[in-house]
Scaffold this motif. Structure first.
Motif, PDB file in Angstrom:
ATOM      1  N   LYS A   3     -11.187   1.936  97.407  1.00 21.70           N
ATOM      2  CA  LYS A   3     -11.072   3.386  97.606  1.00 21.70           C
ATOM      3  C   LYS A   3     -11.156   4.103  96.265  1.00 21.70           C
ATOM      4  CE  LYS A   3      -8.081   3.004 101.682  1.00 21.70           C
ATOM      5  NZ  LYS A   3      -6.758   3.337 102.262  1.00 21.70           N
ATOM      6  N   ILE A   4     -11.985   5.139  96.229  1.00 23.13           N
ATOM      7  CA  ILE A   4     -12.160   5.934  95.018  1.00 23.13           C
ATOM      8  C   ILE A   4     -11.924   7.399  95.349  1.00 23.13           C
ATOM      9  CG2 ILE A   4     -13.818   6.732  93.284  1.00 23.13           C
ATOM     10  CD1 ILE A   4     -15.135   4.003  93.404  1.00 23.13           C
ATOM     11  N   ILE A  41      -4.850  11.760  95.503  1.00 18.09           N
ATOM     12  CA  ILE A  41      -4.538  10.508  94.800  1.00 18.09           C
ATOM     13  C   ILE A  41      -3.201   9.958  95.277  1.00 18.09           C
ATOM     14  CG2 ILE A  41      -3.980   9.487  92.551  1.00 18.09           C
ATOM     15  CD1 ILE A  41      -5.957  11.601  91.354  1.00 18.09           C
ATOM     16  N   THR A  42      -2.222  10.831  95.405  1.00 18.00           N
ATOM     17  CA  THR A  42      -0.875  10.420  95.824  1.00 18.00           C
ATOM     18  C   THR A  42      -0.882   9.848  97.229  1.00 18.00           C
ATOM     19  OG1 THR A  42       0.087  12.140  94.426  1.00 18.00           O
ATOM     20  CG2 THR A  42       1.507  11.175  96.115  1.00 18.00           C
ATOM     21  N   SER A  43      -1.656  10.470  98.126  1.00 15.06           N
ATOM     22  CA  SER A  43      -1.649  10.031  99.527  1.00 15.06           C
ATOM     23  C   SER A  43      -2.562   8.834  99.776  1.00 15.06           C
ATOM     24  CB  SER A  43      -2.057  11.193 100.446  1.00 15.06           C
ATOM     25  OG  SER A  43      -3.378  11.631 100.143  1.00 15.06           O
ATOM     26  N   ILE A  44      -3.688   8.774  99.067  1.00  9.36           N
ATOM     27  CA  ILE A  44      -4.679   7.716  99.297  1.00  9.36           C
ATOM     28  C   ILE A  44      -4.316   6.433  98.574  1.00  9.36           C
ATOM     29  CG2 ILE A  44      -7.091   7.038  98.906  1.00  9.36           C
ATOM     30  CD1 ILE A  44      -6.713   8.994 101.191  1.00  9.36           C
ATOM     31  N   ASN A  45      -3.687   6.568  97.388  1.00  5.29           N
ATOM     32  CA  ASN A  45      -3.395   5.414  96.527  1.00  5.29           C
ATOM     33  C   ASN A  45      -4.685   4.625  96.249  1.00  5.29           C
ATOM     34  OD1 ASN A  45      -2.064   3.507  95.002  1.00  5.29           O
ATOM     35  ND2 ASN A  45      -1.268   2.374  96.762  1.00  5.29           N
ATOM     36  N   PRO A  46      -5.640   5.263  95.545  1.00  3.37           N
ATOM     37  CA  PRO A  46      -6.961   4.653  95.365  1.00  3.37           C
ATOM     38  C   PRO A  46      -6.964   3.519  94.345  1.00  3.37           C
ATOM     39  CG  PRO A  46      -6.817   6.659  94.093  1.00  3.37           C
ATOM     40  CD  PRO A  46      -5.517   6.549  94.848  1.00  3.37           C
ATOM     41  N   CYS A  47      -8.096   2.824  94.277  1.00  5.53           N
ATOM     42  CA  CYS A  47      -8.292   1.784  93.267  1.00  5.53           C
ATOM     43  C   CYS A  47      -8.744   2.377  91.943  1.00  5.53           C
ATOM     44  CB  CYS A  47      -9.338   0.775  93.738  1.00  5.53           C
ATOM     45  SG  CYS A  47      -8.905  -0.067  95.260  1.00  5.53           S
ATOM     46  N   LEU A  48      -9.339   3.598  91.997  1.00  9.72           N
ATOM     47  CA  LEU A  48      -9.901   4.221  90.797  1.00  9.72           C
ATOM     48  C   LEU A  48     -10.088   5.711  91.045  1.00  9.72           C
ATOM     49  CD1 LEU A  48     -12.644   2.789  88.512  1.00  9.72           C
ATOM     50  CD2 LEU A  48     -13.097   5.004  89.596  1.00  9.72           C
ATOM     51  N   VAL A  49     -10.037   6.495  89.967  1.00 11.02           N
ATOM     52  CA  VAL A  49     -10.239   7.949  90.059  1.00 11.02           C
ATOM     53  C   VAL A  49     -11.376   8.353  89.126  1.00 11.02           C
ATOM     54  CG1 VAL A  49      -9.235  10.236  89.630  1.00 11.02           C
ATOM     55  CG2 VAL A  49      -7.833   8.421  90.642  1.00 11.02           C
ATOM     56  N   ILE A  50     -12.277   9.198  89.640  1.00  9.04           N
ATOM     57  CA  ILE A  50     -13.310   9.842  88.819  1.00  9.04           C
ATOM     58  C   ILE A  50     -13.001  11.333  88.838  1.00  9.04           C
ATOM     59  CG2 ILE A  50     -15.766  10.250  88.494  1.00  9.04           C
ATOM     60  CD1 ILE A  50     -16.273   7.783  90.264  1.00  9.04           C
ATOM     61  N   CYS A  51     -12.871  11.936  87.669  1.00 12.20           N
ATOM     62  CA  CYS A  51     -12.386  13.316  87.635  1.00 12.20           C
ATOM     63  C   CYS A  51     -13.143  14.139  86.608  1.00 12.20           C
ATOM     64  CB  CYS A  51     -10.895  13.312  87.296  1.00 12.20           C
ATOM     65  SG  CYS A  51     -10.126  14.944  87.288  1.00 12.20           S
TER      66      CYS A  51
END
Length: 362
Positions: A3-4, A41-51
């Protein structure tokens, strides 16, 4: 499927990036504003963030700062996607805890390769940390087993043998202290076993106390605290001056045996480590339908401890001189948080405070 979360305010670019990521086997969630990105981000708890950096109201730097405040996201891979990529921007981003930079307009292949490289590095870090934690936990467990199991077990066997001889010889007039010793040693083993079992459940993401309620139970707070203090100090060789006060009359709906175990861990921490030459203060306050329990004592040595440091098998004093399992405060912290309460400890300059806040109605 990894998840991203993509935080990008240019709608067409966000849609194109999402499509590229999904074609390459990623599940992509898009936010077009800063606060929306934080919430996602808080709700999904992703593997990585692109911002993106340039966002209205809350920019990328602030998103990263807020995310890093949450221990859960301390090592979350974070990539800035931005049209600005000069040295100053990169230095500011890296100082904020960013893992990488990609400059717009980006190359789709480079984007995917960068993401995969960061995810692989993140997995390697998790595996490395997991192995080290397990190793340390096993090392400590063996040490704990020696002390917390064999010592009371030997006490039970030896005292039982003496008691049996007395019974066989019909000399039972002085047997009560032996039975009390057996009872104390058995309880010590029970406490250790219970904590280790609970720790095992917690480490496997299982709540040991789910659906544990006391129905229509009503607990007299001042009597309850006094009974726990009496029980905890009964077998101690040290004599404590403990002051208890409360303006809370009752707790409702709690399982009395469970809450007794939790509060006993707090008092046992005092008995094990407090300076018996200094007064111990226990206060229960009523604040907006919440019980706020404050336990204040002085360590016999100068330790520093914060809430964030409360972890399994951790003790503030020298771990080579392990006294107990190092699980007591951790278990209490997890229980308090499982019932939506608050837990805080602070140890500094020999002064040690424990504060818990729970609803008076379970």
């Amino acid at each position: 499927m990894p998840k991203i979360v993509l935080v990008e305010d240019e709608l067409q670019l966000a849609e194109n990036t999402k499509l590229i990521l999904e074609i390459n086997g990623f599940e992509c969630f898009v936010a077009n504003k800063g606060q929306e990105g934080i919430d996602l981000i808080t709700s999904i708890n992703p593997c990585l963030v692109i911002c993106d950096i340039n966002l209205d109201e809350i920019d990328g730097y602030e998103i990263l700062r807020q995310i890093r405040l949450n221990p859960q996201f301390l090592n979350l891979p974070f990539i800035f996607l931005t049209a600005r990529a000069d040295f100053v921007d990169k230095r500011k981003g890296m100082n904020s805890g960013a893992d990488d930079f990609l400059t717009k307009p980006y190359n789709a292949r480079v984007l995917v390769e960068t993401i995969r490289a960061r995810l692989e590095l993140s997995n390697q870090k998790k595996e490395s940390v997991g192995i080290e934690i397990k190793k340390n936990a096993i090392d400590v467990f063996y040490h704990v087993s020696n002390h917390e199991y064999l010592t009371p077990l030997n006490g039970i066997i030896n005292l039982s043998e003496i008691a049996l001889d007395m019974v066989r010889n019909k000399q039972t007039f002085d047997i009560e202290p032996l039975l009390e010793g057996i009872y104390t040693s058995g309880n010590r083993m029970l406490r250790t076993t219970r904590k280790l079992l609970w720790y095992n459940q917690l480490s496997n993401a299982v709540n040991p106390w789910k659906n544990v309620l006391g129905a229509n139970s009503q607990i007299n707070v001042i009597k309850f605290l006094q009974d726990i203090v009496d029980s905890a100090t009964k077998s101690s060789l040290k004599i404590f001056d403990i002051n208890i006060k409360s303006n809370v009359t009752y707790l409702y709906g709690y399982d009395e045996s469970l809450i007794q175990i939790m509060f006993m861990e707090l008092i046992q921490n005092v008995v094990n480590f407090a300076d018996s030459n200094r007064k111990v203060y226990i206060e229960a306050r009523l604040e907006n339908d919440f019980l706020v329990l404050i336990i204040r004592n002085h360590y016999s040595e100068n330790y520093t401890l914060t809430t964030e440091e409360i972890k399994p098998f951790y003790q503030a004093h020298n771990p080579k001189d392990m006294n107990g399992t190092g699980l007591g405060l951790y278990i209490v912290k997890e229980w308090v948080e499982s019932i939506n309460g608050q837990f805080e400890v602070k140890g500094e300059n020999q002064l040690f405070d424990i504060v818990i806040k729970i609803s008076i109605n379970a």
